[in-house]
Design a protein around this motif. Structure first.
Motif, PDB file in Angstrom:
ATOM      1  N   SER A 243       0.779  -1.251  -0.147  1.00 12.64           N
ATOM      2  CA  SER A 243      -0.160   0.059   0.150  1.00 12.64           C
ATOM      3  C   SER A 243       0.847   1.176   0.151  1.00 12.64           C
ATOM      4  CB  SER A 243      -1.050  -0.007   1.152  1.00 12.64           C
ATOM      5  OG  SER A 243      -0.054   0.030   2.297  1.00 12.64           O
ATOM      6  N   MET A 244       2.228   1.040   0.029  1.00 17.21           N
ATOM      7  CA  MET A 244       2.943   2.472  -0.194  1.00 17.21           C
ATOM      8  C   MET A 244       2.878   2.961  -1.593  1.00 17.21           C
ATOM      9  SD  MET A 244       4.538   2.760   2.987  1.00 17.21           S
ATOM     10  CE  MET A 244       3.009   2.051   3.455  1.00 17.21           C
ATOM     11  N   ARG A 245       3.088   4.247  -1.569  1.00 16.39           N
ATOM     12  CA  ARG A 245       3.209   5.020  -2.934  1.00 16.39           C
ATOM     13  C   ARG A 245       4.560   5.246  -3.476  1.00 16.39           C
ATOM     14  NH1 ARG A 245      -1.865   4.996  -5.185  1.00 16.39           N
ATOM     15  NH2 ARG A 245      -3.174   5.016  -3.610  1.00 16.39           N
ATOM     16  N   GLY A 246       5.147   4.175  -3.960  1.00 15.23           N
ATOM     17  CA  GLY A 246       6.555   3.998  -4.450  1.00 15.23           C
ATOM     18  C   GLY A 246       6.743   4.940  -5.654  1.00 15.23           C
ATOM     19  N   ALA A 247       7.695   5.313  -5.856  1.00 14.41           N
ATOM     20  CA  ALA A 247       8.090   5.862  -7.242  1.00 14.41           C
ATOM     21  C   ALA A 247       8.279   4.869  -8.485  1.00 14.41           C
ATOM     22  CB  ALA A 247       9.255   6.723  -7.432  1.00 14.41           C
ATOM     23  N   GLN A 248       7.854   5.115  -9.509  1.00 14.20           N
ATOM     24  CA  GLN A 248       7.807   4.089 -10.592  1.00 14.20           C
ATOM     25  C   GLN A 248       9.506   3.797 -10.806  1.00 14.20           C
ATOM     26  OE1 GLN A 248       5.844   2.506 -12.329  1.00 14.20           O
ATOM     27  NE2 GLN A 248       4.001   3.608 -11.473  1.00 14.20           N
ATOM     28  N   ASP A 249      10.376   4.828 -10.640  1.00 13.29           N
ATOM     29  CA  ASP A 249      11.644   4.507 -10.838  1.00 13.29           C
ATOM     30  C   ASP A 249      12.414   3.529  -9.915  1.00 13.29           C
ATOM     31  OD1 ASP A 249      11.776   6.121  -8.705  1.00 13.29           O
ATOM     32  OD2 ASP A 249      13.292   7.598  -9.502  1.00 13.29           O
ATOM     33  N   ALA A 250      11.807   3.363  -8.641  1.00 10.40           N
ATOM     34  CA  ALA A 250      12.354   2.355  -7.813  1.00 10.40           C
ATOM     35  C   ALA A 250      11.977   0.913  -8.403  1.00 10.40           C
ATOM     36  CB  ALA A 250      11.311   2.473  -6.449  1.00 10.40           C
ATOM     37  N   ALA A 251      10.774   0.697  -9.222  1.00  9.01           N
ATOM     38  CA  ALA A 251      10.406  -0.488  -9.599  1.00  9.01           C
ATOM     39  C   ALA A 251      11.461  -0.711 -10.902  1.00  9.01           C
ATOM     40  CB  ALA A 251       9.175  -0.752 -10.117  1.00  9.01           C
ATOM     41  N   HIS A 252      11.794   0.206 -11.720  1.00 10.04           N
ATOM     42  CA  HIS A 252      12.735   0.226 -12.666  1.00 10.04           C
ATOM     43  C   HIS A 252      14.100  -0.042 -12.195  1.00 10.04           C
ATOM     44  CE1 HIS A 252       9.710   2.865 -14.892  1.00 10.04           C
ATOM     45  NE2 HIS A 252       9.336   1.674 -14.942  1.00 10.04           N
ATOM     46  N   HIS A 253      14.646   0.546 -11.162  1.00  6.51           N
ATOM     47  CA  HIS A 253      15.963   0.143 -10.751  1.00  6.51           C
ATOM     48  C   HIS A 253      16.015  -1.192 -10.300  1.00  6.51           C
ATOM     49  CE1 HIS A 253      16.681   4.855  -9.642  1.00  6.51           C
ATOM     50  NE2 HIS A 253      16.737   4.479 -11.114  1.00  6.51           N
ATOM     51  N   ALA A 254      14.961  -1.652  -9.733  1.00  6.98           N
ATOM     52  CA  ALA A 254      15.041  -3.160  -8.959  1.00  6.98           C
ATOM     53  C   ALA A 254      15.140  -4.048 -10.239  1.00  6.98           C
ATOM     54  CB  ALA A 254      13.618  -3.349  -8.261  1.00  6.98           C
ATOM     55  N   ILE A 255      14.229  -3.926 -11.256  1.00  2.00           N
ATOM     56  CA  ILE A 255      14.262  -4.664 -12.487  1.00  2.00           C
ATOM     57  C   ILE A 255      15.900  -4.493 -13.005  1.00  2.00           C
ATOM     58  CG2 ILE A 255      13.538  -4.853 -14.914  1.00  2.00           C
ATOM     59  CD1 ILE A 255      10.700  -3.894 -13.639  1.00  2.00           C
ATOM     60  N   ALA A 256      16.532  -3.422 -13.103  1.00  2.00           N
ATOM     61  CA  ALA A 256      17.626  -3.248 -13.726  1.00  2.00           C
ATOM     62  C   ALA A 256      18.930  -4.255 -12.967  1.00  2.00           C
ATOM     63  CB  ALA A 256      18.036  -1.929 -13.669  1.00  2.00           C
ATOM     64  N   ALA A 257      18.687  -3.947 -11.715  1.00  2.00           N
ATOM     65  CA  ALA A 257      19.579  -4.692 -10.733  1.00  2.00           C
ATOM     66  C   ALA A 257      19.202  -6.257 -10.898  1.00  2.00           C
ATOM     67  CB  ALA A 257      19.542  -4.347  -9.308  1.00  2.00           C
ATOM     68  N   ALA A 258      18.164  -6.637 -11.180  1.00  2.00           N
ATOM     69  CA  ALA A 258      17.883  -8.237 -11.471  1.00  2.00           C
ATOM     70  C   ALA A 258      18.602  -8.769 -12.585  1.00  2.00           C
ATOM     71  CB  ALA A 258      16.215  -8.365 -10.872  1.00  2.00           C
ATOM     72  N   ARG A 259      18.289  -7.704 -13.540  1.00  2.00           N
ATOM     73  CA  ARG A 259      18.581  -8.067 -14.951  1.00  2.00           C
ATOM     74  C   ARG A 259      20.008  -8.320 -14.928  1.00  2.00           C
ATOM     75  NH1 ARG A 259      14.298  -4.443 -18.483  1.00  2.00           N
ATOM     76  NH2 ARG A 259      12.911  -6.506 -19.064  1.00  2.00           N
ATOM     77  N   GLU A 260      20.890  -7.434 -14.206  1.00  2.00           N
ATOM     78  CA  GLU A 260      22.471  -7.697 -14.510  1.00  2.00           C
ATOM     79  C   GLU A 260      22.745  -8.944 -13.495  1.00  2.00           C
ATOM     80  OE1 GLU A 260      24.703  -4.298 -12.756  1.00  2.00           O
ATOM     81  OE2 GLU A 260      23.126  -2.831 -13.407  1.00  2.00           O
ATOM     82  N   LEU A 261      22.057  -9.514 -12.670  1.00  2.00           N
ATOM     83  CA  LEU A 261      22.348 -10.575 -12.238  1.00  2.00           C
ATOM     84  C   LEU A 261      21.681 -11.924 -12.838  1.00  2.00           C
ATOM     85  CD1 LEU A 261      21.851  -9.772  -8.443  1.00  2.00           C
ATOM     86  CD2 LEU A 261      24.134 -10.360  -9.534  1.00  2.00           C
ATOM     87  N   GLY A 262      20.935 -11.662 -14.110  1.00  2.00           N
ATOM     88  CA  GLY A 262      20.389 -12.765 -15.204  1.00  2.00           C
ATOM     89  C   GLY A 262      19.088 -13.231 -14.287  1.00  2.00           C
ATOM     90  N   ARG A 263      18.548 -12.543 -13.554  1.00  2.00           N
ATOM     91  CA  ARG A 263      17.249 -12.843 -12.835  1.00  2.00           C
ATOM     92  C   ARG A 263      16.207 -12.162 -13.457  1.00  2.00           C
ATOM     93  NH1 ARG A 263      17.309 -17.075  -9.060  1.00  2.00           N
ATOM     94  NH2 ARG A 263      19.673 -17.334  -8.370  1.00  2.00           N
ATOM     95  N   ARG A 264      14.954 -12.897 -13.550  1.00  2.00           N
ATOM     96  CA  ARG A 264      13.762 -12.437 -14.123  1.00  2.00           C
ATOM     97  C   ARG A 264      13.110 -11.851 -12.944  1.00  2.00           C
ATOM     98  NH1 ARG A 264      10.306 -17.148 -15.731  1.00  2.00           N
ATOM     99  NH2 ARG A 264      11.136 -17.795 -14.083  1.00  2.00           N
TER     100      ARG A 264
END
Length: 392
Positions: A243-264
């Motif tokens: 229920s938090m109002r997180g910023a969209q870029d927080a999700a984008h940064h998380a996806i980028a970090a996961a992709r660097e590790l080869g994770r979906r």
């Protein structure tokens, strides 16, 4: 016997209150839940009577109130609680206040001759020299010496003083005497702690009733699309802010970090309406989901640090990364670090994710120790309390 359970919080409070209501109903009791309108489907979907209180939280939290409006909004909330809880509590044997800022429940219990129980979902929301108070109004207290912690708790007490006048005005309408210490009035003489004793133990002083976390036994299947995604490769990273109002870029940064590790990535949209940055097949966006089933099938749970999500991830035996925003979330981040079952961080980075991925053995071990019967323990105890109250 009749029991009324009340909360004005988000899903992190409405869901455990509903879990308790389910267990009480299974024991043959007449149970009703008072909660914000957002959670009507959650409550009624579990076969429990529902009474709405206050505005739709999802709409209210989308707008940051002006500082000068906070006092007025708090007074309106107190009056609304008294109006709704007073009507819903007629004939009740026990009233349970679940979570913070429950100004009306104890007073209404007094007025109808019912027993009162205040339940906290996190140890650091109850005063102790062994920890600092939760974050409130943008202030994030830091643990210090016992003397320093107690000084912070005294400041915490003063935050409740602003509502004393409206609280006592409403008590007078019920024929009740005024109270001086609003916070301690709400907490009562013997608060309960509905948190897992391994994940969030009570440090003292003294003993209190610690039932374990109140969890719903979620049997909902995962959506076919999500199930197929999970089965289509290595366990992905889960990212959600509830229920938090997180910023969209927080999700984008998380996806980028996961992709660097080869994770979906499985991205839960939540109240922030988080969106994927692209339509690549290595990510999937989802809505409401059975977290108990999902968390067993992901590599790391990245979340906001709510009590329920932290406990569910811990019970699943899955490492987690906590991104605290407010209230008790900083505490849960510190507990995850203490148990070495994850990390607490300001943002998701490749380094943070890599460290969490190395903690599967530790997380799995703690997962075997997390209790899942807290709601049943609490229901059975309340059943006894209700019986004593009725006998008297």
């Amino acid at each position: 016997m009749r029991l009324l359970l009340s909360t004005i919080g988000s899903r992190g409070e409405a869901q455990p209150v509903t879990a308790l209501a389910v267990q009480l109903k299974e024991l043959g009791n007449d149970v009703r839940v008072v909660a914000p309108p957002d959670f009507e489907d959650l409550v009624t979907g579990n076969g429990i009577g529902f009474t709405p209180v206050g505005p739709v939280l999802r709409t209210v939290t989308a707008v940051q109130p002006k500082p000068e409006d906070l006092g007025r909004l708090a007074e309106e909330s107190v009056r609304e609680q008294f109006r709704v809880v007073s009507q819903a509590a007629q004939g009740a044997d026990v009233l349970v206040a679940g979570g913070a800022l429950q100004h009306a429940t104890r007073s209404v219990a007094e007025s109808v001759g019912a027993r009162y129980v205040y339940a906290s979902f996190c140890a650091n929301t109850l005063p102790s020299p062994h920890h600092a108070p939760p974050a409130m109004l943008g202030r994030v207290p830091v643990n210090g010496t016992p003397e320093e912690n107690l000084a912070q708790w005294e400041q915490h007490r003063q935050l409740f003083a602003a509502s004393r006048e409206v609280l006592n005005a409403e008590r007078a309408k019920l024929g009740l005497d005024p109270v001086d210490d609003v916070r301690d009035h709400i907490f009562g003489d013997a608060p309960w702690l509905a948190a897992d004793p391994v994940l969030g133990p009570w440090p003292g002083p003294g003993e209190l009733v610690q039932t374990g976390a109140w969890l719903i036994d979620d049997q909902r299947p995962l959506a076919p699309e999500l199930d197929a995604f999970l089965a289509g490769g290595e366990p992905p990273i889960y990212f959600g802010l509830g229920s938090m109002r997180g910023a969209q870029d927080a999700a984008h940064h998380a996806i980028a970090a996961a992709r660097e590790l080869g994770r979906r990535v499985v991205l839960q949209q939540g109240w922030a309406g988080l969106r994927l940055a692209d339509d690549a097949p290595d990510c999937i966006a989802i809505g409401e989901v059975n977290q108990q089933a999902l968390f067993r099938r992901v590599a790391v749970v990245v979340h906001h640090g709510g009590a329920g999500t932290t406990t569910t991830a811990a019970a699943a035996g899955t490492p987690q990364v906590v991104l605290p925003h407010m209230y008790d979330q900083y505490y849960w981040g510190s507990q995850v670090e203490r148990l070495n079952i994850g990390r607490s961080a300001a943002a998701v980075t490749t380094e943070v994710l890599a460290k969490a991925l190395q903690l599967h053995e530790e997380a799995a071990e703690v997962g075997t120790q997390v209790r899942t019967d807290g709601a049943k323990v609490a229901a059975e105890r309340l059943q006894r309390i209700a019986g004593v109250n009725r006998a008297n």
